[in-house]
Design an enzyme around this catalytic site. Structure first.
Site, mmCIF file in Angstrom:
data_model
loop_
_atom_site.group_PDB
_atom_site.id
_atom_site.type_symbol
_atom_site.label_atom_id
_atom_site.label_comp_id
_atom_site.label_asym_id
_atom_site.label_seq_id
_atom_site.Cartn_x
_atom_site.Cartn_y
_atom_site.Cartn_z
ATOM 1 N N GLY A 72 75.752 -37.002 33.281
ATOM 2 C CA GLY A 72 76.017 -37.530 31.955
ATOM 3 C C GLY A 72 77.494 -37.412 31.578
ATOM 4 N N THR A 73 78.111 -36.322 31.971
ATOM 5 C CA THR A 73 79.521 -36.109 31.639
ATOM 6 C C THR A 73 80.386 -37.208 32.252
ATOM 7 O OG1 THR A 73 79.125 -33.737 31.517
ATOM 8 C CG2 THR A 73 81.423 -34.440 31.816
ATOM 9 N N ASN A 151 71.584 -33.023 21.012
ATOM 10 C CA ASN A 151 70.952 -32.104 21.957
ATOM 11 C C ASN A 151 70.446 -30.826 21.288
ATOM 12 O OD1 ASN A 151 73.879 -32.323 21.897
ATOM 13 N ND2 ASN A 151 73.931 -30.459 23.111
ATOM 14 N N GLN A 179 70.063 -37.382 25.697
ATOM 15 C CA GLN A 179 68.876 -36.693 25.185
ATOM 16 C C GLN A 179 67.782 -37.660 24.741
ATOM 17 O OE1 GLN A 179 68.192 -33.563 25.377
ATOM 18 N NE2 GLN A 179 70.197 -32.750 25.942
ATOM 19 N N SER A 199 71.364 -39.193 31.949
ATOM 20 C CA SER A 199 71.527 -38.161 32.973
ATOM 21 C C SER A 199 70.175 -37.807 33.573
ATOM 22 C CB SER A 199 72.157 -36.922 32.319
ATOM 23 O OG SER A 199 72.177 -35.854 33.238
ATOM 24 N N HIS A 201 68.969 -35.085 35.176
ATOM 25 C CA HIS A 201 68.302 -33.775 35.089
ATOM 26 C C HIS A 201 67.651 -33.520 33.737
ATOM 27 C CE1 HIS A 201 71.345 -31.101 32.971
ATOM 28 N NE2 HIS A 201 72.113 -32.130 33.246
ATOM 29 N N THR A 237 80.467 -43.169 48.281
ATOM 30 C CA THR A 237 79.102 -43.356 48.767
ATOM 31 C C THR A 237 78.141 -42.643 47.821
ATOM 32 O OG1 THR A 237 79.945 -43.426 51.009
ATOM 33 C CG2 THR A 237 77.579 -43.012 50.767
ATOM 34 N N CYS A 324 79.085 -17.895 24.262
ATOM 35 C CA CYS A 324 79.721 -16.585 24.221
ATOM 36 C C CYS A 324 81.153 -16.730 24.695
ATOM 37 C CB CYS A 324 78.969 -15.619 25.125
ATOM 38 S SG CYS A 324 79.612 -13.964 25.015
#
Ligand code: PLP
Length: 400
Positions: A72-73, A151, A179, A199, A201, A237, A324
């Protein structure tokens, strides 16, 4: 760990077993190069064509409008940079404050390179104001990039209304639908969208594969420069096994969309039971315009990370949206943009379901969660009695 209750599907999803079975032969038996002239490579090329058709059909797009990417990025980056190249005299970009870092960090880089960027704000429900967009659009606007659904909160933006406004200004319209795909029906046939990112995944395909929809007629310069793969729109490829997997995942997503109400039913059950059984809880975001699988709940007066760690002890996976950084736990930019009070910001947890989520799993969460929250609230130095302290913090946060 394999028996965990996985409610973090907006972060990533389990690979569907049918998807895995479909892709595996392309990691062993069918290893030919799809660009080769021989029959051995040709059959791989055929598999890619089939996958392209499966993805196109999920989006109501033409096969030729699908470009395979690595994630997606990459799709988000490729879309914005291609749009800027297609409108070389225009130097203004419009996006929102709640986009994914794939968009936000690219826009910040582009600002340093001389582009001006408008970051549209959101209200307390996470919705943008179309009037603010209208006031921001100018003849200098090259591209408007807005996510289909957020998201963290699942909030869905009024995409076609936005697109109509964008079209008045001869700007390109990019939508990050990472999303949204597979969770709500999408149809590019009569859409105002020029470029759309997805994306693998997030829809039960593996990591490392994605796709970009590029509407026919939109000038598109490649982001990855190389050979003539993907009709010259992405060199290199292709990740054949990933592409075949994404095709199968898209086909299954289309089937699953018909049964998405079951996911929504479980999400609603979880949400309603939490709100009625645990005091001082609130749902973040526009509850009437939301993805069916997502709920973001603020548990006031406790730290989200403490809740996550406690859930983890019961093998329950959720997410807090905080990153974090340098030892301090900063609430996410998305929840901050909603202007939530400090007490809610720090104790917000996202539960995101998938078609593999079961009723028994939701019941188990509802069994253990009230005890966890009770215990943490007893330990918490903050409570509703700390009104002065909280007020001070809230003011400090809102002033930022
Ligand atoms: N856009 C949104 C809205 C996302 O949620 C994500 C991932 O979380 C991305 C873009 C980036 O996708 P990827 O992880 O495939 O690079």
């Amino acid at each position: 760990m394999n028996n965990c209750i996985y409610l973090d599907n907006n972060a990533t999803t389990k690979i569907d077993e049918d998807v895995l079975a479909t892709m595996l032969p392309y990691l062993s038996t069918y290893y030919g190069n799809p660009s080769s002239m021989h029959t051995f490579g040709g059959q791989v090329g055929r598999a890619i064509r089939h996958a392209r058709n499966q993805v196109a059909s999920l989006l109501g797009a033409l096969d030729s409008e699908i470009v395979f990417t690595s994630c997606g990025t990459e799709g988000d980056n490729a879309a914005i940079l291609a749009a800027l190249k297609a409108k070389p005299t225009k130097k203004h970009i419009i996006t929102t404050e709640v986009e994914h870092p794939a968009i936000l960090n690219l826009c910040r880089k582009l600002e340093r390179e001389g582009y001006s960027v408008t970051y549209l704000s959101v209200n307390g429900k996470g919705q943008i104001d179309p009037d603010e967009l209208q006031a921001s659009l100018t003849g200098n606007t090259a591209v408007v990039s807005v996510m289909y659904a957020n998201n963290e909160t699942g909030v869905i933006f009024p995409i076609e209304q936005i697109g109509q406004m964008v079209k008045e200004y001869d700007a390109l319209f990019h939508v990050d639908a990472v999303q949204a795909v597979g969770k709500i029906p999408l149809d590019m046939t009569n859409s105002t969208i020029d470029l759309l990112t997805l994306s693998g995944h997030k829809i039960h395909a593996p990591k490392g594969i994605g796709a970009l929809y590029v509407r026919k007629g939109v000038r598109f310069r490649p982001f990855v420069i190389g050979g003539h793969q993907e009709r010259g729109r992405r060199g290199g490829t292709g990740n054949v096994a990933g592409i075949v997997a994404l095709g199968k995942a898209a086909e299954l997503a289309q089937v699953h969309l018909k049964g998405i109400y079951e996911e929504k039913r479980l999400r609603d059950k979880l949400e309603k039971a939490i709100l009625s059984n645990i005091p001082n809880t609130v749902v973040n975001g526009d509850v009437n315009n939301r993805l069916p699988n997502t709920t973001n709940i603020g548990f006031k007066y406790i730290e989200g990370e403490a809740i996550l760690l406690s859930l983890d002890q019961f093998d329950i996976c959720a997410s807090s949206g905080s990153a974090c950084t340098s030892g301090s736990l900063e609430p996410s930019h998305v929840l901050r943009a909603l202007g939530l009070p400090y007490s809610v910001l720090h104790g917000s947890i996202r539960f995101s379901l998938s078609r593999f989520t079961t009723e028994a799993e939701i019941d188990r969460v509802l069994e253990v969660l009230p005890g966890i929250i009770d215990r943490l609230r007893e330990l918490s130095p903050f409570s509703s009695d700390d009104a002065d302290w909280l007020k001070e913090q809230e003011e400090a946060v809102l002033a930022r």
